[in-house]
Write a protein that holds these residues in place. Structure first.
Motif, PDB file in Angstrom:
ATOM      1  N   SER A   1     -10.392  12.578   2.802  1.00 21.34           N
ATOM      2  CA  SER A   1      -9.548  11.745   3.666  1.00 21.34           C
ATOM      3  C   SER A   1      -8.492  11.051   2.838  1.00 21.34           C
ATOM      4  N   THR A   2      -7.286  10.985   3.397  1.00 24.23           N
ATOM      5  CA  THR A   2      -6.191  10.285   2.739  1.00 24.23           C
ATOM      6  C   THR A   2      -5.431   9.459   3.767  1.00 24.23           C
ATOM      7  N   ASP A   3      -4.680   8.490   3.265  1.00 25.14           N
ATOM      8  CA  ASP A   3      -3.820   7.679   4.126  1.00 25.14           C
ATOM      9  C   ASP A   3      -2.613   7.263   3.310  1.00 25.14           C
ATOM     10  N   TYR A   4      -1.499   7.005   4.002  1.00 26.20           N
ATOM     11  CA  TYR A   4      -0.247   6.696   3.328  1.00 26.20           C
ATOM     12  C   TYR A   4       0.473   5.547   4.007  1.00 26.20           C
ATOM     13  N   GLY A   5       1.219   4.814   3.212  1.00 19.13           N
ATOM     14  CA  GLY A   5       2.106   3.830   3.779  1.00 19.13           C
ATOM     15  C   GLY A   5       3.241   4.517   4.521  1.00 19.13           C
ATOM     16  N   ASP A   6       3.758   3.858   5.541  1.00 21.11           N
ATOM     17  CA  ASP A   6       4.774   4.480   6.385  1.00 21.11           C
ATOM     18  C   ASP A   6       6.010   4.900   5.595  1.00 21.11           C
ATOM     19  N   SER A   7       6.364   4.133   4.585  1.00 19.99           N
ATOM     20  CA  SER A   7       7.602   4.405   3.854  1.00 19.99           C
ATOM     21  C   SER A   7       7.517   5.636   2.950  1.00 19.99           C
ATOM     22  N   VAL A   8       6.316   6.151   2.727  1.00 23.31           N
ATOM     23  CA  VAL A   8       6.179   7.295   1.817  1.00 23.31           C
ATOM     24  C   VAL A   8       5.605   8.532   2.489  1.00 23.31           C
ATOM     25  N   LYS A   9       5.235   8.411   3.753  1.00 26.90           N
ATOM     26  CA  LYS A   9       4.655   9.555   4.455  1.00 26.90           C
ATOM     27  C   LYS A   9       5.610  10.744   4.447  1.00 26.90           C
ATOM     28  N   GLY A  10       5.069  11.901   4.137  1.00 25.96           N
ATOM     29  CA  GLY A  10       5.872  13.113   4.083  1.00 25.96           C
ATOM     30  C   GLY A  10       6.537  13.354   2.747  1.00 25.96           C
ATOM     31  N   ARG A  11       6.540  12.364   1.863  1.00 23.77           N
ATOM     32  CA  ARG A  11       7.174  12.515   0.543  1.00 23.77           C
ATOM     33  C   ARG A  11       6.162  12.426  -0.599  1.00 23.77           C
ATOM     34  N   PHE A  12       5.134  11.625  -0.431  1.00 22.57           N
ATOM     35  CA  PHE A  12       4.138  11.407  -1.481  1.00 22.57           C
ATOM     36  C   PHE A  12       2.820  12.076  -1.105  1.00 22.57           C
ATOM     37  N   GLY A  13       2.067  12.476  -2.131  1.00 24.46           N
ATOM     38  CA  GLY A  13       0.750  13.046  -1.906  1.00 24.46           C
ATOM     39  C   GLY A  13      -0.248  12.503  -2.922  1.00 24.46           C
ATOM     40  N   ILE A  14      -1.414  12.096  -2.450  1.00 25.05           N
ATOM     41  CA  ILE A  14      -2.455  11.595  -3.331  1.00 25.05           C
ATOM     42  C   ILE A  14      -3.559  12.641  -3.428  1.00 25.05           C
ATOM     43  N   SER A  15      -4.116  12.789  -4.618  1.00 29.54           N
ATOM     44  CA  SER A  15      -5.222  13.717  -4.835  1.00 29.54           C
ATOM     45  C   SER A  15      -6.104  13.164  -5.940  1.00 29.54           C
TER      46      SER A  15
ATOM     47  N   TYR B   1      -4.247  11.162  -8.754  1.00 27.50           N
ATOM     48  CA  TYR B   1      -2.827  11.467  -8.942  1.00 27.50           C
ATOM     49  C   TYR B   1      -2.009  10.992  -7.752  1.00 27.50           C
ATOM     50  N   LEU B   2      -0.753  10.714  -8.023  1.00 29.34           N
ATOM     51  CA  LEU B   2       0.203  10.433  -6.956  1.00 29.34           C
ATOM     52  C   LEU B   2       1.433  11.287  -7.208  1.00 29.34           C
ATOM     53  N   GLN B   3       1.601  12.306  -6.399  1.00 29.94           N
ATOM     54  CA  GLN B   3       2.784  13.158  -6.475  1.00 29.94           C
ATOM     55  C   GLN B   3       3.868  12.548  -5.615  1.00 29.94           C
ATOM     56  N   MET B   4       4.996  12.241  -6.218  1.00 32.76           N
ATOM     57  CA  MET B   4       6.090  11.582  -5.520  1.00 32.76           C
ATOM     58  C   MET B   4       7.292  12.515  -5.505  1.00 32.76           C
ATOM     59  N   ASN B   5       7.702  12.917  -4.325  1.00 32.20           N
ATOM     60  CA  ASN B   5       8.831  13.823  -4.162  1.00 32.20           C
ATOM     61  C   ASN B   5       9.967  13.128  -3.438  1.00 32.20           C
ATOM     62  N   ASN B   6      11.168  13.679  -3.619  1.00 31.58           N
ATOM     63  CA  ASN B   6      12.350  13.136  -2.940  1.00 31.58           C
ATOM     64  C   ASN B   6      12.426  11.612  -3.113  1.00 31.58           C
TER      65      ASN B   6
ATOM     66  N   PHE C   1       0.839  -1.193   0.000  1.00 30.78           N
ATOM     67  CA  PHE C   1       0.000   0.000   0.000  1.00 30.78           C
ATOM     68  C   PHE C   1       0.876   1.245   0.000  1.00 30.78           C
ATOM     69  N   VAL C   2       0.549   2.183  -0.889  1.00 31.02           N
ATOM     70  CA  VAL C   2       1.287   3.443  -0.971  1.00 31.02           C
ATOM     71  C   VAL C   2       0.423   4.599  -0.461  1.00 31.02           C
ATOM     72  N   ALA C   3      -0.776   4.723  -1.025  1.00 27.74           N
ATOM     73  CA  ALA C   3      -1.636   5.846  -0.646  1.00 27.74           C
ATOM     74  C   ALA C   3      -3.075   5.535  -1.023  1.00 27.74           C
ATOM     75  N   GLY C   4      -4.010   6.123  -0.287  1.00 27.28           N
ATOM     76  CA  GLY C   4      -5.422   5.966  -0.593  1.00 27.28           C
ATOM     77  C   GLY C   4      -6.156   7.261  -0.352  1.00 27.28           C
ATOM     78  N   ILE C   5      -7.283   7.410  -1.049  1.00 32.29           N
ATOM     79  CA  ILE C   5      -8.077   8.630  -0.917  1.00 32.29           C
ATOM     80  C   ILE C   5      -9.558   8.266  -0.954  1.00 32.29           C
ATOM     81  N   SER C   6     -10.325   8.939  -0.117  1.00 33.86           N
ATOM     82  CA  SER C   6     -11.744   8.645  -0.016  1.00 33.86           C
ATOM     83  C   SER C   6     -12.502   9.138  -1.244  1.00 33.86           C
ATOM     84  N   ARG C   7     -13.761   8.756  -1.316  1.00 27.65           N
ATOM     85  CA  ARG C   7     -14.592   9.155  -2.459  1.00 27.65           C
ATOM     86  C   ARG C   7     -14.644  10.669  -2.608  1.00 27.65           C
ATOM     87  N   SER C   8     -14.752  11.335  -1.504  1.00 23.70           N
ATOM     88  CA  SER C   8     -14.878  12.792  -1.536  1.00 23.70           C
ATOM     89  C   SER C   8     -13.548  13.497  -1.707  1.00 23.70           C
ATOM     90  N   GLY C   9     -12.476  12.775  -1.442  1.00 23.49           N
ATOM     91  CA  GLY C   9     -11.156  13.393  -1.445  1.00 23.49           C
ATOM     92  C   GLY C   9     -10.792  14.031  -0.121  1.00 23.49           C
TER      93      GLY C   9
END
Length: 128
Positions: free
Chosen positions: A57-71, A80-85, A47-55
């Motif tokens: 709520s989000t959740d992230y896997g521990d290894s990507v928290k703070g670096r990745f963003g889902i929208s 989308y999955l924005q992956m930084n660093n 698991f990397v990231a998830g987003i609710s129907r409405s957008g």
């Protein structure tokens, strides 16, 4: 039949950024919880990231928290999955997933068992 098509993968260097997209068709997109998973050779799908129907709520896997963003953009049927660093350990095939069975608009699914629909995947390779 739900169709999910990922794009945006590629070969990058450590520290770079990438944005993955997943376009959904044949769905009422706003009814679907969306997620991103990845699978490296010889490893289980993670698991990397998830987003609710409405957008909302989000959740992230521990290894990507703070670096990745889902929208998501429900008007464009796209998540989308924005992956930084990026790090070499982020190298994997990245999969988009969808499911409509959430009974609450803020629910996020985080396991492979909760998703019924999957894309074909897009390769992300991070060189050191």
């Amino acid at each position: 039949q739900v169709q999910l098509v990922e794009s945006g993968g590629g070969l990058v260097q450590a520290g770079d950024s990438l944005r993955l997209s997943c376009a959904a068709s044949r769905v009422t997109f706003s009814s679907y919880v969306m997620g991103w998973f990845r699978q490296a050779p010889g490893k289980e799908r993670e698991f990397v990231a998830g987003i609710s129907r409405s957008g909302g709520s989000t959740d992230y896997g521990d290894s990507v928290k703070g670096r990745f963003g889902i929208s998501r953009d429900n008007a464009k049927n796209t998540v989308y999955l924005q992956m930084n660093n990026l790090k070499p350990e982020d190298t994997a095939v990245y999969y988009c997933a969808a499911d409509f069975r959430a009974t609450n608009p803020i629910v996020v699914f985080t396991t492979i068992y909760e998703y019924n629909y999957w894309g074909q995947g897009t390769q992300v390779t991070v060189s050191s």
